[in-house]
Design a protein around this motif. Structure first.
Motif: not given
Ligand SMILES: [Zn+2]
Ligand SMILES: [Zn+2]
Length: 466
Positions: A398-422
């Motif tokens: 769920k995202v609001r239209l004016y957001f600066k938040t999402l790019p800041k989540l990228t590192a945590a997302l990459k870590t959570l799915f590290a195995e899949e990405l690898e």
């Protein structure tokens, strides 16, 4: 399989009482609440650890007044008559969180993400906001359903962009007991094109919307349906041979909203004007895109100035750049990774970098990528041109239209799915060593067990979808 309203009548109760007292009554109706898709709850619980508002927890669905049927509940007849619950799936939130906590560096990344977001924290439920109901392509899967995106314009108006099979179920999972209110707010639906992953959930949605309005005591009003005119053949056949459906919507042909439309022939101006009035929009435009015949993208501008552009399925398309110019939010399909450009051309879809490129040409404030091939069931591969203007969508995000938040989540997302990405990186390397070409769909998923299993075994496999 008796509806609750019938079950409660004295006549029905009397009939039930005529059976011997040893008879077991299994009730399977709209009041049954059961989790059948543990994987979807698991991924959402873990994403919720990264950001609780952007990834809200799924609701346990409708309330259960009694012991009712559950998915995989069995009744054994011999040797002993008994209910068996051993296969009934259950969701152990603590277990899911523990599993994520054990991923190296995950909790550290979540903490970093939280600290970086603190100063920017704003109201979570402001309008407008977008709820991604389905972010996968072709067939519904456990972690990504097919296309469906809900734009909540205000507390009383929503617009649905595409309605693949299972969109109503996704609404139930997202809104739980409040699903009727969510349905009653939908006043317009845009169907981009007639591939099954974009429209086969429409009839169910229309029926459920009518039920929800009645349930809430709101007078019925048809939904504005912006869709290719060819959709009327499908809806008309359903109306003629199954049940009445044509009064559920007021159709506005997508072609009539293109800039070059022949006004005298096509423009149903009054419907358009009343749709704009109802939804507080200033403008709604469409354009033909480069996908299949009669495939459209759209863009719309709200009275308060924000603009949203939605690509549907398409290869990079200049007409879309034109109507989406200066969008506050661009939602663009990114079916395949950059290395699979050939396949993308063949199937007339976009790669990640092509989608981002379109957003740059448009000068969009933010670009959300969606419609990922189901080979990226959990997370798509990031390309090098990911900037702080680009986000990837997940179901129930769920995202609001004016957001600066999402790019800041990228590192945590990459870590959570590290195995899949690898695993996906490995496949990419393997492919390039083999000299390019295609690999079987969903290899990455298949390696991890049942990730490749379809969510619904519905019609989409038989229909053309992409
Ligand atoms: Zn398509
Ligand atoms: Zn598609």
């Amino acid at each position: 399989m008796t509806p609750e309203s019938v079950l409660k009548t004295d006549q029905y109760k009397e009939w039930m009482e005529r059976f011997p007292s040893s008879t077991e009554h299994l009730i399977l109706n709209e009041h049954v609440s059961t989790v059948h898709n543990v994987r979807s709850h698991k991924i959402q619980t873990q994403l919720n650890m990264i950001h609780p508002h952007i990834f809200p927890l799924l609701r346990a669905a409708l309330h259960v007044p009694n012991v009712r049927a559950e998915c995989l509940l069995k009744f054994q007849l011999r040797p002993v008559m008994e209910w068996q619950r051993d296969a009934v799936p259950s969701c152990n939130t603590e277990e899911f969180m523990k599993e994520a906590s054990e991923i190296p560096n995950f909790l550290e990344e979540v903490e970093k993400c939280r600290t970086s977001l603190l100063p920017a924290a704003g109201p979570a439920d402001g309008f407008p906001h977008v709820v991604f109901l389905g972010t996968g392509s072709a067939i519904p899967m456990k972690t990504r359903n097919v296309s469906g995106t809900l734009v909540n314009i205000s507390s009383s108006q929503s617009l649905l962009l595409d309605c693949g099979e299972g969109t109503f179920s996704q609404l139930c999972r997202h809104y739980g007991d409040a699903v009727d209110q969510a349905l009653s707010r939908i006043s317009a639906v845009f169907i981009s094109h007639l591939h099954a992953d974009h429209h086969t959930g429409l009839i169910k949605l229309l029926q459920q919307r009518q039920r929800a309005l009645a349930n809430l005591g709101i007078p019925f009003n048809p939904v504005y349906l912006v869709a290719p005119v060819q959709i009327l053949a499908w809806l008309g056949q359903y109306h003629d041979f199954c049940e009445e459906i044509l009064h559920h919507f007021s159709h506005i042909p997508s072609r009539s909203l293109c800039d070059d439309a022949d006004v005298s022939k096509l423009k149903p101006d009054s419907s358009l004007q009343s749709m704009l009035r109802t939804t507080s929009l200033q403008q709604f435009r469409t354009c033909l895109v480069r996908h299949c015949k009669n495939a459209f993208a759209c863009s719309f501008v709200h009275q308060s100035g924000w603009k949203l552009a939605f690509s549907g399925d398409t290869m990079p398309c200049d007409a879309f750049v034109h109507i989406g110019n200066e969008a506050t939010l661009l939602i663009h399909e990114a079916t395949l990774e950059d290395e699979l450009l050939e396949q993308a051309v063949e199937k007339r879809h976009s790669t990640t970098s092509q989608a981002i490129g379109i957003g740059m040409k448009m000068n969009a404030d933010f670009i959300m990528l969606n419609h990922f091939s189901q080979r990226y069931a959990k997370i798509p591969l990031f390309s090098e041109d990911f900037s702080d203007k680009v986000g990837i969508s997940f179901d129930h995000m769920k995202v609001r239209l004016y957001f600066k938040t999402l790019p800041k989540l990228t590192a945590a997302l990459k870590t959570l799915f590290a195995e899949e990405l690898e695993e996906m990186e490995e496949q990419r390397e393997l492919r390039s060593r083999r000299g390019g070409g295609c690999s079987p769909v969903m290899q990455a998923g298949a390696k991890r067990g049942q990730q490749g299993a379809p969510l619904h075994s519905g019609d989409s496999k038989r229909l053309k979808s992409s």
